[in-house]
Design an enzyme around this catalytic site. Structure first.
Site, PDB file in Angstrom:
ATOM      1  N   ASP A   1       0.822  -1.211   0.000  1.00 30.48           N
ATOM      2  CA  ASP A   1       0.000   0.000   0.000  1.00 30.48           C
ATOM      3  C   ASP A   1       0.858   1.264   0.000  1.00 30.48           C
ATOM      4  OD1 ASP A   1      -2.336   1.432  -0.011  1.00 30.48           O
ATOM      5  OD2 ASP A   1      -2.734   1.222   2.135  1.00 30.48           O
TER       6      ASP A   1
ATOM      7  N   ASN B   1       1.223   3.456  -2.934  1.00 26.06           N
ATOM      8  CA  ASN B   1       1.723   3.882  -4.254  1.00 26.06           C
ATOM      9  C   ASN B   1       1.248   5.296  -4.598  1.00 26.06           C
ATOM     10  OD1 ASN B   1       2.764   1.346  -4.506  1.00 26.06           O
ATOM     11  ND2 ASN B   1       1.309   0.640  -6.058  1.00 26.06           N
TER      12      ASN B   1
ATOM     13  N   ARG C   1      -0.840   9.520  -9.700  1.00 27.84           N
ATOM     14  CA  ARG C   1      -0.868   8.283  -8.902  1.00 27.84           C
ATOM     15  C   ARG C   1      -0.291   7.100  -9.678  1.00 27.84           C
ATOM     16  NH1 ARG C   1      -4.019   7.635  -4.551  1.00 27.84           N
ATOM     17  NH2 ARG C   1      -4.409   5.483  -5.184  1.00 27.84           N
TER      18      ARG C   1
ATOM     19  N   HIS D   1       2.251   3.535  -9.051  1.00 29.16           N
ATOM     20  CA  HIS D   1       1.999   2.122  -9.385  1.00 29.16           C
ATOM     21  C   HIS D   1       3.155   1.552 -10.204  1.00 29.16           C
ATOM     22  CE1 HIS D   1      -1.837   2.414  -7.565  1.00 29.16           C
ATOM     23  NE2 HIS D   1      -2.400   3.162  -8.500  1.00 29.16           N
TER      24      HIS D   1
ATOM     25  N   LEU E   1      10.249 -20.732  -5.078  1.00 33.02           N
ATOM     26  CA  LEU E   1       9.371 -19.784  -4.384  1.00 33.02           C
ATOM     27  C   LEU E   1       8.002 -19.837  -5.057  1.00 33.02           C
ATOM     28  CD1 LEU E   1       8.891 -17.064  -2.630  1.00 33.02           C
ATOM     29  CD2 LEU E   1       9.454 -15.890  -4.748  1.00 33.02           C
TER      30      LEU E   1
ATOM     31  N   ARG F   1      -4.814  -1.705   9.052  1.00 37.34           N
ATOM     32  CA  ARG F   1      -6.049  -2.461   8.836  1.00 37.34           C
ATOM     33  C   ARG F   1      -5.760  -3.565   7.821  1.00 37.34           C
ATOM     34  NH1 ARG F   1      -7.513   2.879   7.064  1.00 37.34           N
ATOM     35  NH2 ARG F   1      -6.991   3.141   4.866  1.00 37.34           N
TER      36      ARG F   1
ATOM     37  N   GLU G   1       1.415 -13.322  12.470  1.00 40.48           N
ATOM     38  CA  GLU G   1       1.999 -12.154  13.131  1.00 40.48           C
ATOM     39  C   GLU G   1       1.861 -10.972  12.181  1.00 40.48           C
ATOM     40  OE1 GLU G   1       3.359 -12.019  16.205  1.00 40.48           O
ATOM     41  OE2 GLU G   1       2.825 -14.120  16.516  1.00 40.48           O
TER      42      GLU G   1
END
Ligand code: IPE
Ligand code: IPE
Ligand code: MG
Length: 233
Positions: free
Chosen positions: A13, A15, A26, A30, A124, A187, A200
């Site tokens: 979060d 960007n 904006r 991104h 991965l 949040r 965690e």
């Protein structure tokens, strides 16, 4: 002390704010954020992380201006085409979680192609949450379970947590050990609600485009100092 760290989930979060701070549109945030994503995926693989789940676009993000949504979808299109070679070389497997029916057909075709072509890689697993919402995911799983019960193939009484989780998009992927959110917001924004029951959390003020492998290392060392109790004493 160290904790087992198999799976990190990230809410990428900030960007937009990164761009605004620089007087840029904006979309510039991104673009830079996509570069950070590439760098962090590489760093996580080098650190031996087995699963990295990244929140790239939420079901709620469809409500943003058309211009921004279009830009993000175009960025995604380009990314899906340009990254496959490097992903293969790194031995990474890509998977996508989210509401595919909301995405354009050509994007879904590319997503399926990448999933198929990287399916055998095991270094991965990079899981991209795209058009993803956790409540929608849980409702979709509940619908599948209800259909099985209605057709007589499942006794409602027999349903267990272990069975239910196999109906989620994340079937086969272990729950995140650590959830990191950048940009200072504290949040969850409808992310992996079922899967994070015992994760965690780490909230950092750093905006996603500024997030670095060095900060990831610091967060992992903080994670290692924590005591995970799972309700025991
Ligand atoms: C995160 O950055 C990327 C997406 C949600 C697509 P934002 O675009 O939410 O950036 P801020 O939170 O407005 O700074
Ligand atoms: C969460 O960020 C979704 C992604 C990072 C893709 P948002 O920026 O959409 O979340 P809110 O609106 O601040 O809760
Ligand atoms: Mg945001």
């Amino acid at each position: 002390m160290t904790n087992t760290l198999e799976h990190i989930a990230v809410i990428m979060d900030g960007n937009g704010r990164w761009a605004q701070k620089r007087g840029l549109p904006r979309t510039a945030g991104h673009k830079k954020g996509a570069e950070t994503l590439r760098e962090i995926a590489k760093a996580a693989a080098d650190m031996g992380i087995k699963y990295l789940t990244l929140y790239a676009f939420s079901t709620e993000n469809w409500k943003r201006d058309k211009e921004e949504v279009d830009y993000l979808m175009d960025l995604l299109r380009r990314y899906l085409k340009s990254e496959l070679k490097e992903v293969q070389e790194r031995g990474a497997r890509i998977c996508f979680i989210g509401e595919r029916q909301m995405l354009a057909d050509d994007i879904v075709t590319e997503m399926e192609r990448i999933e198929k072509e990287t399916a055998a890689n095991d270094k991965l697993t990079l899981c991209v949450a795209l058009s993803y919402g956790a409540r929608a995911e849980i409702v979709a799983a509940a619908k599948k379970v209800a259909a099985l019960a209605a057709s007589g193939r499942l006794e409602p009484e027999q349903l267990t947590e272990d069975m239910f989780k196999n109906f989620l998009y994340t079937a086969g992927i272990p729950d995140p050990d650590l959830v990191i959110r950048t940009s200072g917001e504290q949040r969850i924004s409808n992310y992996l609600l079922w899967q994070i029951a015992y994760s965690e959390f780490y909230f950092t003020p750093t905006l996603w485009p500024d997030f670095s492998p060095e900060e990831l290392k610091k967060i992992i060392s903080d994670f290692n100092s924590r005591e995970r109790r799972y309700g025991k004493i």
